[in-house]
Design a protein around this motif. Structure first.
Motif, mmCIF file in Angstrom:
data_model
loop_
_atom_site.group_PDB
_atom_site.id
_atom_site.type_symbol
_atom_site.label_atom_id
_atom_site.label_comp_id
_atom_site.label_asym_id
_atom_site.label_seq_id
_atom_site.Cartn_x
_atom_site.Cartn_y
_atom_site.Cartn_z
ATOM 1 N N LYS A 1 0.696 -1.206 0.127
ATOM 2 C CA LYS A 1 0.047 -0.079 -0.248
ATOM 3 C C LYS A 1 1.044 1.230 0.062
ATOM 4 O O LYS A 1 2.065 1.199 0.464
ATOM 5 N N PRO A 2 0.152 2.236 -0.505
ATOM 6 C CA PRO A 2 1.049 3.748 -0.367
ATOM 7 C C PRO A 2 1.561 3.954 0.827
ATOM 8 O O PRO A 2 2.730 4.433 1.024
ATOM 9 N N ASP A 3 1.033 3.535 1.985
ATOM 10 C CA ASP A 3 1.355 3.829 3.572
ATOM 11 C C ASP A 3 2.543 2.776 3.829
ATOM 12 O O ASP A 3 3.208 3.179 4.979
ATOM 13 N N ASP A 4 3.107 2.000 2.915
ATOM 14 C CA ASP A 4 4.032 1.145 3.297
ATOM 15 C C ASP A 4 5.416 1.865 2.753
ATOM 16 O O ASP A 4 6.691 1.486 3.052
ATOM 17 N N THR A 5 5.252 2.970 2.046
ATOM 18 C CA THR A 5 6.398 3.686 1.587
ATOM 19 C C THR A 5 7.140 4.169 2.845
ATOM 20 O O THR A 5 6.668 4.656 3.803
ATOM 21 N N ALA A 6 8.690 3.925 2.668
ATOM 22 C CA ALA A 6 9.443 4.145 3.746
ATOM 23 C C ALA A 6 10.773 3.818 3.638
ATOM 24 O O ALA A 6 10.970 3.010 2.719
ATOM 25 N N ILE A 7 11.787 4.036 4.415
ATOM 26 C CA ILE A 7 13.182 3.322 4.336
ATOM 27 C C ILE A 7 13.068 2.354 5.450
ATOM 28 O O ILE A 7 12.750 2.309 6.527
ATOM 29 N N TYR A 8 13.252 0.995 4.995
ATOM 30 C CA TYR A 8 13.340 -0.219 5.537
ATOM 31 C C TYR A 8 14.730 -0.603 6.193
ATOM 32 O O TYR A 8 15.638 -0.598 5.248
ATOM 33 N N SER A 9 14.965 -0.797 7.317
ATOM 34 C CA SER A 9 16.210 -1.152 7.763
ATOM 35 C C SER A 9 16.185 -2.408 8.679
ATOM 36 O O SER A 9 15.083 -2.681 9.188
ATOM 37 N N CYS B 1 12.839 -11.010 20.216
ATOM 38 C CA CYS B 1 12.040 -9.990 19.550
ATOM 39 C C CYS B 1 11.681 -8.782 20.538
ATOM 40 O O CYS B 1 11.246 -7.714 19.984
ATOM 41 N N GLN B 2 11.997 -9.254 21.788
ATOM 42 C CA GLN B 2 11.666 -7.928 22.749
ATOM 43 C C GLN B 2 13.003 -7.101 22.907
ATOM 44 O O GLN B 2 13.106 -6.080 23.658
ATOM 45 N N GLY B 3 14.018 -7.757 22.534
ATOM 46 C CA GLY B 3 15.407 -6.939 22.758
ATOM 47 C C GLY B 3 15.555 -5.605 21.827
ATOM 48 O O GLY B 3 14.807 -5.340 20.977
ATOM 49 N N THR B 4 16.348 -4.801 22.543
ATOM 50 C CA THR B 4 16.758 -3.602 21.574
ATOM 51 C C THR B 4 17.426 -3.884 20.736
ATOM 52 O O THR B 4 18.232 -4.765 20.408
ATOM 53 N N ALA B 5 17.674 -2.870 19.760
ATOM 54 C CA ALA B 5 18.195 -3.043 18.689
ATOM 55 C C ALA B 5 19.661 -2.472 18.792
ATOM 56 O O ALA B 5 19.929 -1.537 19.631
ATOM 57 N N SER B 6 20.750 -3.376 18.029
ATOM 58 C CA SER B 6 21.948 -3.140 18.449
ATOM 59 C C SER B 6 22.855 -2.783 17.146
ATOM 60 O O SER B 6 23.116 -1.404 17.046
ATOM 61 N N VAL B 7 22.837 -3.364 16.222
ATOM 62 C CA VAL B 7 23.591 -2.910 14.870
ATOM 63 C C VAL B 7 22.681 -2.870 13.705
ATOM 64 O O VAL B 7 21.735 -3.755 13.642
ATOM 65 N N TRP B 8 22.731 -1.700 12.840
ATOM 66 C CA TRP B 8 21.727 -1.194 11.981
ATOM 67 C C TRP B 8 22.376 -1.404 10.690
ATOM 68 O O TRP B 8 23.705 -1.267 10.313
ATOM 69 N N GLY B 9 21.659 -1.753 9.440
ATOM 70 C CA GLY B 9 22.320 -1.717 8.261
ATOM 71 C C GLY B 9 21.840 -0.169 7.650
ATOM 72 O O GLY B 9 21.492 0.668 8.728
ATOM 73 N N GLN B 10 22.065 0.073 6.719
ATOM 74 C CA GLN B 10 21.876 1.315 6.006
ATOM 75 C C GLN B 10 20.697 1.710 5.524
ATOM 76 O O GLN B 10 20.200 3.013 5.266
ATOM 77 N N GLY B 11 19.927 0.726 5.090
ATOM 78 C CA GLY B 11 18.512 0.931 4.959
ATOM 79 C C GLY B 11 18.302 0.724 3.444
ATOM 80 O O GLY B 11 19.254 0.832 2.713
ATOM 81 N N THR B 12 17.187 0.613 3.066
ATOM 82 C CA THR B 12 16.695 0.483 1.640
ATOM 83 C C THR B 12 15.372 1.069 1.342
ATOM 84 O O THR B 12 14.407 1.120 2.414
ATOM 85 N N GLN B 13 15.110 1.854 0.253
ATOM 86 C CA GLN B 13 14.037 2.548 0.171
ATOM 87 C C GLN B 13 12.898 1.870 -0.728
ATOM 88 O O GLN B 13 13.363 1.354 -1.567
ATOM 89 N N VAL B 14 11.671 1.605 -0.061
ATOM 90 C CA VAL B 14 10.649 1.264 -0.800
ATOM 91 C C VAL B 14 9.524 2.343 -1.128
ATOM 92 O O VAL B 14 9.201 2.926 -0.009
ATOM 93 N N THR B 15 9.158 2.276 -1.929
ATOM 94 C CA THR B 15 8.083 3.454 -2.514
ATOM 95 C C THR B 15 7.209 2.801 -3.261
ATOM 96 O O THR B 15 7.205 2.014 -4.254
ATOM 97 N N VAL B 16 5.869 2.884 -2.741
ATOM 98 C CA VAL B 16 4.519 2.323 -3.264
ATOM 99 C C VAL B 16 3.742 3.278 -3.759
ATOM 100 O O VAL B 16 3.315 4.102 -3.162
ATOM 101 N N SER B 17 3.806 3.530 -5.226
ATOM 102 C CA SER B 17 3.024 4.441 -5.629
ATOM 103 C C SER B 17 2.402 4.112 -7.212
ATOM 104 O O SER B 17 3.332 3.211 -8.102
#
Length: 121
Positions: free
Chosen positions: A87-95, A104-120
């Motif tokens: 959906k268009p609302d899914d548009t975001a940078i995903y990391s 899954c309750q743990g806090t985030a530690s190491v991050w990737g750089q992200g990838t852009q998703v655009t729904v349009s």
């Protein structure tokens, strides 16, 4: 050096699908839960989905349940996020990020750089 690299983002029409990948290097991959997060322009980052190290437990945000599926291949050191019925609302940078305590309750530690998703259209 512990590193995460995302790929698979792009432009897709509403109703379409994408599969994101999060490839890891530099650590024992199956020791870590991995989470997918997204941040839309002007909004706070939100958790989308997560999966424990063995793949035995997964979690999804209500907004993506039934549309997104998280999985992992520990032999390839990669976590995937299959996104359907976009959906268009899914548009975001995903990391992706490692989560402490292999939870899954743990806090985030190491991050990737992200990838852009655009729904349009």
């Amino acid at each position: 050096q512990l590193q995460l690299v995302e790929s698979g983002g792009g432009l897709v029409q509403p109703g379409g699908s994408l599969r994101l990948s999060c490839a890891a290097t530099g650590f024992t991959f199956d020791y870590y839960a991995i989470g997918w997060f997204r941040q839309a322009q002007g909004k706070e980052r939100e958790g989308v989905s997560c999966i424990t190290g063995s793949g035995g437990s997964t979690n999804y945000a209500d907004s993506v349940k039934g549309r997104f599926t998280i999985s992992r291949d520990n032999e390839k050191n990669t976590v995937y996020l299959q996104m359907n019925s976009l959906k268009p609302d899914d548009t975001a940078i995903y990391s992706c990020a490692t989560l402490r305590r292999n939870s899954c309750q743990g806090t985030a530690s190491v991050w990737g750089q992200g990838t852009q998703v655009t729904v349009s259209s």
